[in-house]
Design a protein around this motif. Sequence first.
Motif, PDB file in Angstrom:
ATOM      1  N   CYS A  56      -0.374 -26.566 -34.894  1.00 39.56           N
ATOM      2  CA  CYS A  56      -1.229 -25.605 -35.582  1.00 39.56           C
ATOM      3  C   CYS A  56      -2.258 -26.304 -36.462  1.00 39.56           C
ATOM      4  O   CYS A  56      -2.851 -25.674 -37.350  1.00 39.56           O
ATOM      5  N   SER A  57      -2.471 -27.600 -36.269  1.00 45.60           N
ATOM      6  CA  SER A  57      -3.379 -28.368 -37.119  1.00 45.60           C
ATOM      7  C   SER A  57      -4.740 -27.680 -37.218  1.00 45.60           C
ATOM      8  O   SER A  57      -5.333 -27.311 -36.207  1.00 45.60           O
ATOM      9  N   GLY A  58      -5.213 -27.502 -38.455  1.00 45.87           N
ATOM     10  CA  GLY A  58      -6.497 -26.874 -38.692  1.00 45.87           C
ATOM     11  C   GLY A  58      -6.451 -25.377 -38.863  1.00 45.87           C
ATOM     12  O   GLY A  58      -7.444 -24.775 -39.295  1.00 45.87           O
ATOM     13  N   TYR A  59      -5.330 -24.733 -38.539  1.00 47.73           N
ATOM     14  CA  TYR A  59      -5.231 -23.290 -38.717  1.00 47.73           C
ATOM     15  C   TYR A  59      -5.284 -22.957 -40.209  1.00 47.73           C
ATOM     16  O   TYR A  59      -4.835 -23.722 -41.058  1.00 47.73           O
ATOM     17  N   VAL A  60      -5.829 -21.794 -40.511  1.00 46.24           N
ATOM     18  CA  VAL A  60      -5.884 -21.291 -41.882  1.00 46.24           C
ATOM     19  C   VAL A  60      -5.039 -20.023 -41.938  1.00 46.24           C
ATOM     20  O   VAL A  60      -5.176 -19.135 -41.077  1.00 46.24           O
ATOM     21  N   TYR A  61      -4.191 -19.928 -42.945  1.00 51.23           N
ATOM     22  CA  TYR A  61      -3.262 -18.806 -43.078  1.00 51.23           C
ATOM     23  C   TYR A  61      -3.571 -18.019 -44.354  1.00 51.23           C
ATOM     24  O   TYR A  61      -3.918 -18.595 -45.389  1.00 51.23           O
ATOM     25  N   PHE A  62      -3.405 -16.697 -44.272  1.00 53.92           N
ATOM     26  CA  PHE A  62      -3.797 -15.802 -45.353  1.00 53.92           C
ATOM     27  C   PHE A  62      -2.772 -14.677 -45.438  1.00 53.92           C
ATOM     28  O   PHE A  62      -2.430 -14.061 -44.430  1.00 53.92           O
ATOM     29  N   ALA A  63      -2.260 -14.425 -46.624  1.00 56.53           N
ATOM     30  CA  ALA A  63      -1.313 -13.329 -46.839  1.00 56.53           C
ATOM     31  C   ALA A  63      -1.734 -12.545 -48.068  1.00 56.53           C
ATOM     32  O   ALA A  63      -2.211 -13.119 -49.052  1.00 56.53           O
ATOM     33  N   ALA A  87       3.302 -21.874 -47.838  1.00 59.09           N
ATOM     34  CA  ALA A  87       3.428 -23.332 -47.754  1.00 59.09           C
ATOM     35  C   ALA A  87       3.514 -23.731 -46.287  1.00 59.09           C
ATOM     36  O   ALA A  87       4.089 -23.000 -45.464  1.00 59.09           O
ATOM     37  N   VAL A  88       2.939 -24.884 -45.948  1.00 58.78           N
ATOM     38  CA  VAL A  88       2.942 -25.395 -44.577  1.00 58.78           C
ATOM     39  C   VAL A  88       3.662 -26.737 -44.563  1.00 58.78           C
ATOM     40  O   VAL A  88       3.317 -27.653 -45.321  1.00 58.78           O
ATOM     41  N   ALA A  89       4.679 -26.863 -43.704  1.00 57.65           N
ATOM     42  CA  ALA A  89       5.496 -28.073 -43.617  1.00 57.65           C
ATOM     43  C   ALA A  89       4.795 -29.139 -42.770  1.00 57.65           C
ATOM     44  O   ALA A  89       3.838 -28.854 -42.042  1.00 57.65           O
ATOM     45  N   PRO A  90       5.275 -30.390 -42.832  1.00 56.60           N
ATOM     46  CA  PRO A  90       4.650 -31.469 -42.056  1.00 56.60           C
ATOM     47  C   PRO A  90       4.661 -31.246 -40.546  1.00 56.60           C
ATOM     48  O   PRO A  90       3.827 -31.824 -39.845  1.00 56.60           O
ATOM     49  N   ASP A  91       5.588 -30.414 -40.038  1.00 52.89           N
ATOM     50  CA  ASP A  91       5.612 -30.133 -38.607  1.00 52.89           C
ATOM     51  C   ASP A  91       4.857 -28.859 -38.247  1.00 52.89           C
ATOM     52  O   ASP A  91       4.887 -28.420 -37.095  1.00 52.89           O
ATOM     53  N   GLY A  92       4.195 -28.239 -39.235  1.00 52.05           N
ATOM     54  CA  GLY A  92       3.424 -27.034 -38.985  1.00 52.05           C
ATOM     55  C   GLY A  92       4.161 -25.735 -39.237  1.00 52.05           C
ATOM     56  O   GLY A  92       3.553 -24.659 -39.121  1.00 52.05           O
ATOM     57  N   ALA A  93       5.456 -25.776 -39.568  1.00 52.41           N
ATOM     58  CA  ALA A  93       6.164 -24.545 -39.906  1.00 52.41           C
ATOM     59  C   ALA A  93       5.519 -23.904 -41.125  1.00 52.41           C
ATOM     60  O   ALA A  93       5.084 -24.587 -42.053  1.00 52.41           O
ATOM     61  N   VAL A  94       5.456 -22.573 -41.113  1.00 51.47           N
ATOM     62  CA  VAL A  94       4.802 -21.817 -42.178  1.00 51.47           C
ATOM     63  C   VAL A  94       5.853 -21.001 -42.920  1.00 51.47           C
ATOM     64  O   VAL A  94       6.665 -20.301 -42.306  1.00 51.47           O
ATOM     65  N   PHE A 119       6.639 -19.250 -55.913  1.00 49.14           N
ATOM     66  CA  PHE A 119       5.682 -20.197 -55.366  1.00 49.14           C
ATOM     67  C   PHE A 119       6.435 -21.262 -54.585  1.00 49.14           C
ATOM     68  O   PHE A 119       7.522 -21.688 -54.978  1.00 49.14           O
ATOM     69  N   LEU A 120       5.841 -21.682 -53.466  1.00 49.51           N
ATOM     70  CA  LEU A 120       6.510 -22.552 -52.505  1.00 49.51           C
ATOM     71  C   LEU A 120       5.780 -23.879 -52.355  1.00 49.51           C
ATOM     72  O   LEU A 120       4.564 -23.960 -52.514  1.00 49.51           O
ATOM     73  N   ALA A 121       6.537 -24.915 -52.008  1.00 52.19           N
ATOM     74  CA  ALA A 121       5.963 -26.203 -51.611  1.00 52.19           C
ATOM     75  C   ALA A 121       6.962 -26.883 -50.685  1.00 52.19           C
ATOM     76  O   ALA A 121       8.178 -26.752 -50.861  1.00 52.19           O
ATOM     77  N   THR A 122       6.445 -27.602 -49.708  1.00 49.13           N
ATOM     78  CA  THR A 122       7.304 -28.361 -48.803  1.00 49.13           C
ATOM     79  C   THR A 122       7.161 -29.851 -49.098  1.00 49.13           C
ATOM     80  O   THR A 122       6.168 -30.301 -49.666  1.00 49.13           O
ATOM     81  N   ASP A 123       8.171 -30.597 -48.683  1.00 51.87           N
ATOM     82  CA  ASP A 123       8.101 -32.049 -48.835  1.00 51.87           C
ATOM     83  C   ASP A 123       6.969 -32.613 -47.970  1.00 51.87           C
ATOM     84  O   ASP A 123       6.533 -31.985 -46.996  1.00 51.87           O
ATOM     85  N   THR A 124       6.526 -33.804 -48.321  1.00 54.05           N
ATOM     86  CA  THR A 124       5.373 -34.386 -47.620  1.00 54.05           C
ATOM     87  C   THR A 124       5.719 -34.987 -46.265  1.00 54.05           C
ATOM     88  O   THR A 124       4.826 -35.183 -45.435  1.00 54.05           O
TER      89      THR A 124
END
Length: 556
Positions: free
Chosen positions: A258-265, A313-320, A373-378
């Motif tokens: 999903c590289s480059g995708y933009v997500y909106f909620a 939040a978007v994970a390093p493998d693209g999971a949202v 609020f969310l954040a994923t590891d790098t």
Amino acid sequence: MRRRLSLVAAFALLAGTLVLAPSVLGSHAIVGPNVKVTDDNNNVDGGIGNVTPSKDAQNRQANETTVAISPLASPVTGQVGDIVAESANDYRMVPHFGDTWESIYLSFDGGTTWFGAPPFPHGFNTMIPGFPTDTSSAGQASPLYGLDGAGDPVIRFDRSGNLLVGGIAFNRNFDQPDRQLDTVSFVARYSYTPGTPATASTTTTAGAPPHFTYQGTAVVDRGAVGFAVPNQPFGFAGNFTDKPWMEVDSNSPSASPCSGYVYFADTDFHGVFGNSPIVFSRSTDGGVTWSGPRTISSGGRSGGPYNQGADIAVAPDGAVYVAFAAFSRQGGDTISVVKSTDCGRHWTNPVILNTIGAGQAPGVAMRTPTFAFLATDTTDSNLVYAVYQSLVGDYDIYAQRSTDGGASWSSAVQVNDDPGARHQIFPTIEVSNHTLHVAWYDFRNSVTPDNEALDVYYSCTNCNGASWPAFDTPERVTNVSHNPECLLFGGGTAAFHGDYIELDAFWNGANNIVHVAWADNRDVNPCDLDPAPGPPSNNTGNRNQNIYEAKLTVGP
């Protein structure tokens, strides 16, 4: 403009789910100067003609901050991390059209400078095109043109350094021609064009920021008959789109499909007293076009009808991942998370992290909603963090962690120490180089029951010897406490400090660099605490709520 629909009072955290993690003695965060982001007139009335999208000459309000750091080197300093963008609800143009509009603040020297004269300043204040007095071709072509105000900002960069600015635009009045489209959620796009000069703002044009070129604005979600119906509970009926959040999949194409995708909620309020689902859209072309909004908060037994405050939040493998608060009229309000592993096409049912209370902070006049609020590891796609405030007694900031991609979550850990049993609210988080950064508003320095002293504090874990679930000793970010209870709104009858603040962070190879942005009343003079209307809003300084920011250097 986040709103909560719950009608119940406070509830305690679920029994047995709280860990009081010890803090590591001796904070290591080095806090830089508090820098005023807003280009105002320092409490000197500059006159209506001087009020433009780049100059707050009559010292109006600004709040609800968002911040992002570009992945590219600055054309001014040559350093990666020195292009910083922020946005806010900005009321500087009230003398011209009577409402807020969404700002863009840019710094090209790592947060040292935020405004200056064209053509190539180190910083620049402006607004997105389309405000009511905008006569430029870009403004007239914007789908926002004709709406009264814009705000609820979220600002992001993509991998190429292009700038995306999201928010909502709306009508507050009952204009018959406006009734079919009273609210929209939108994203404005600016391509990164290093070397292009800024142009001056006027009362009828936003002016171009340096090194960026406006490409247009897209509507992501639409409402109808929002603010425009008077005498309705919560101020609206029909359909109202509220508080969007946005993220970009900045992973490489080899790491994420999903590289480059933009997500909106955002939240789709159905008034009066209708449900409020969290809806999700995505763009596969950098924000030019968007999929139709789809509900992601209602699946399974844990789904609820009343929700607000989505964060992505978007994970390093693209999971949202998307987190939100779910409200209940019977009590038991919760923080929930959903996940997509196919670029936002399909979603899990909500997983409940914890039960929270849902009341207004006792003894505080400004609105104090709670959201997660969310954040994923790098690098570890299974490692996810969520942070929120607890609405129990004196409010505190809590964090939870998942090590299995959001399937299960740890017990809640209190982030802040609390020597005076005062409220801590509005958390914001990010991860860089495995370090979880958390900042929040903190009332600990108040000395009266009136919560008259507000500061920003910061803490981290997985940093300088502090490992989860321990956080290092909180560090004060603000160098001056300010009174958030000044009655700046409603003709001098209401306090409002926005509903969130934000930080962003990156790893420069030796340290984590963290930018924190917040709304600040230190320049408000006089601070109106009289509940009677007034003084007049054009009095010098009495509405001078500004955006401030600080740059922190945090060791590994």
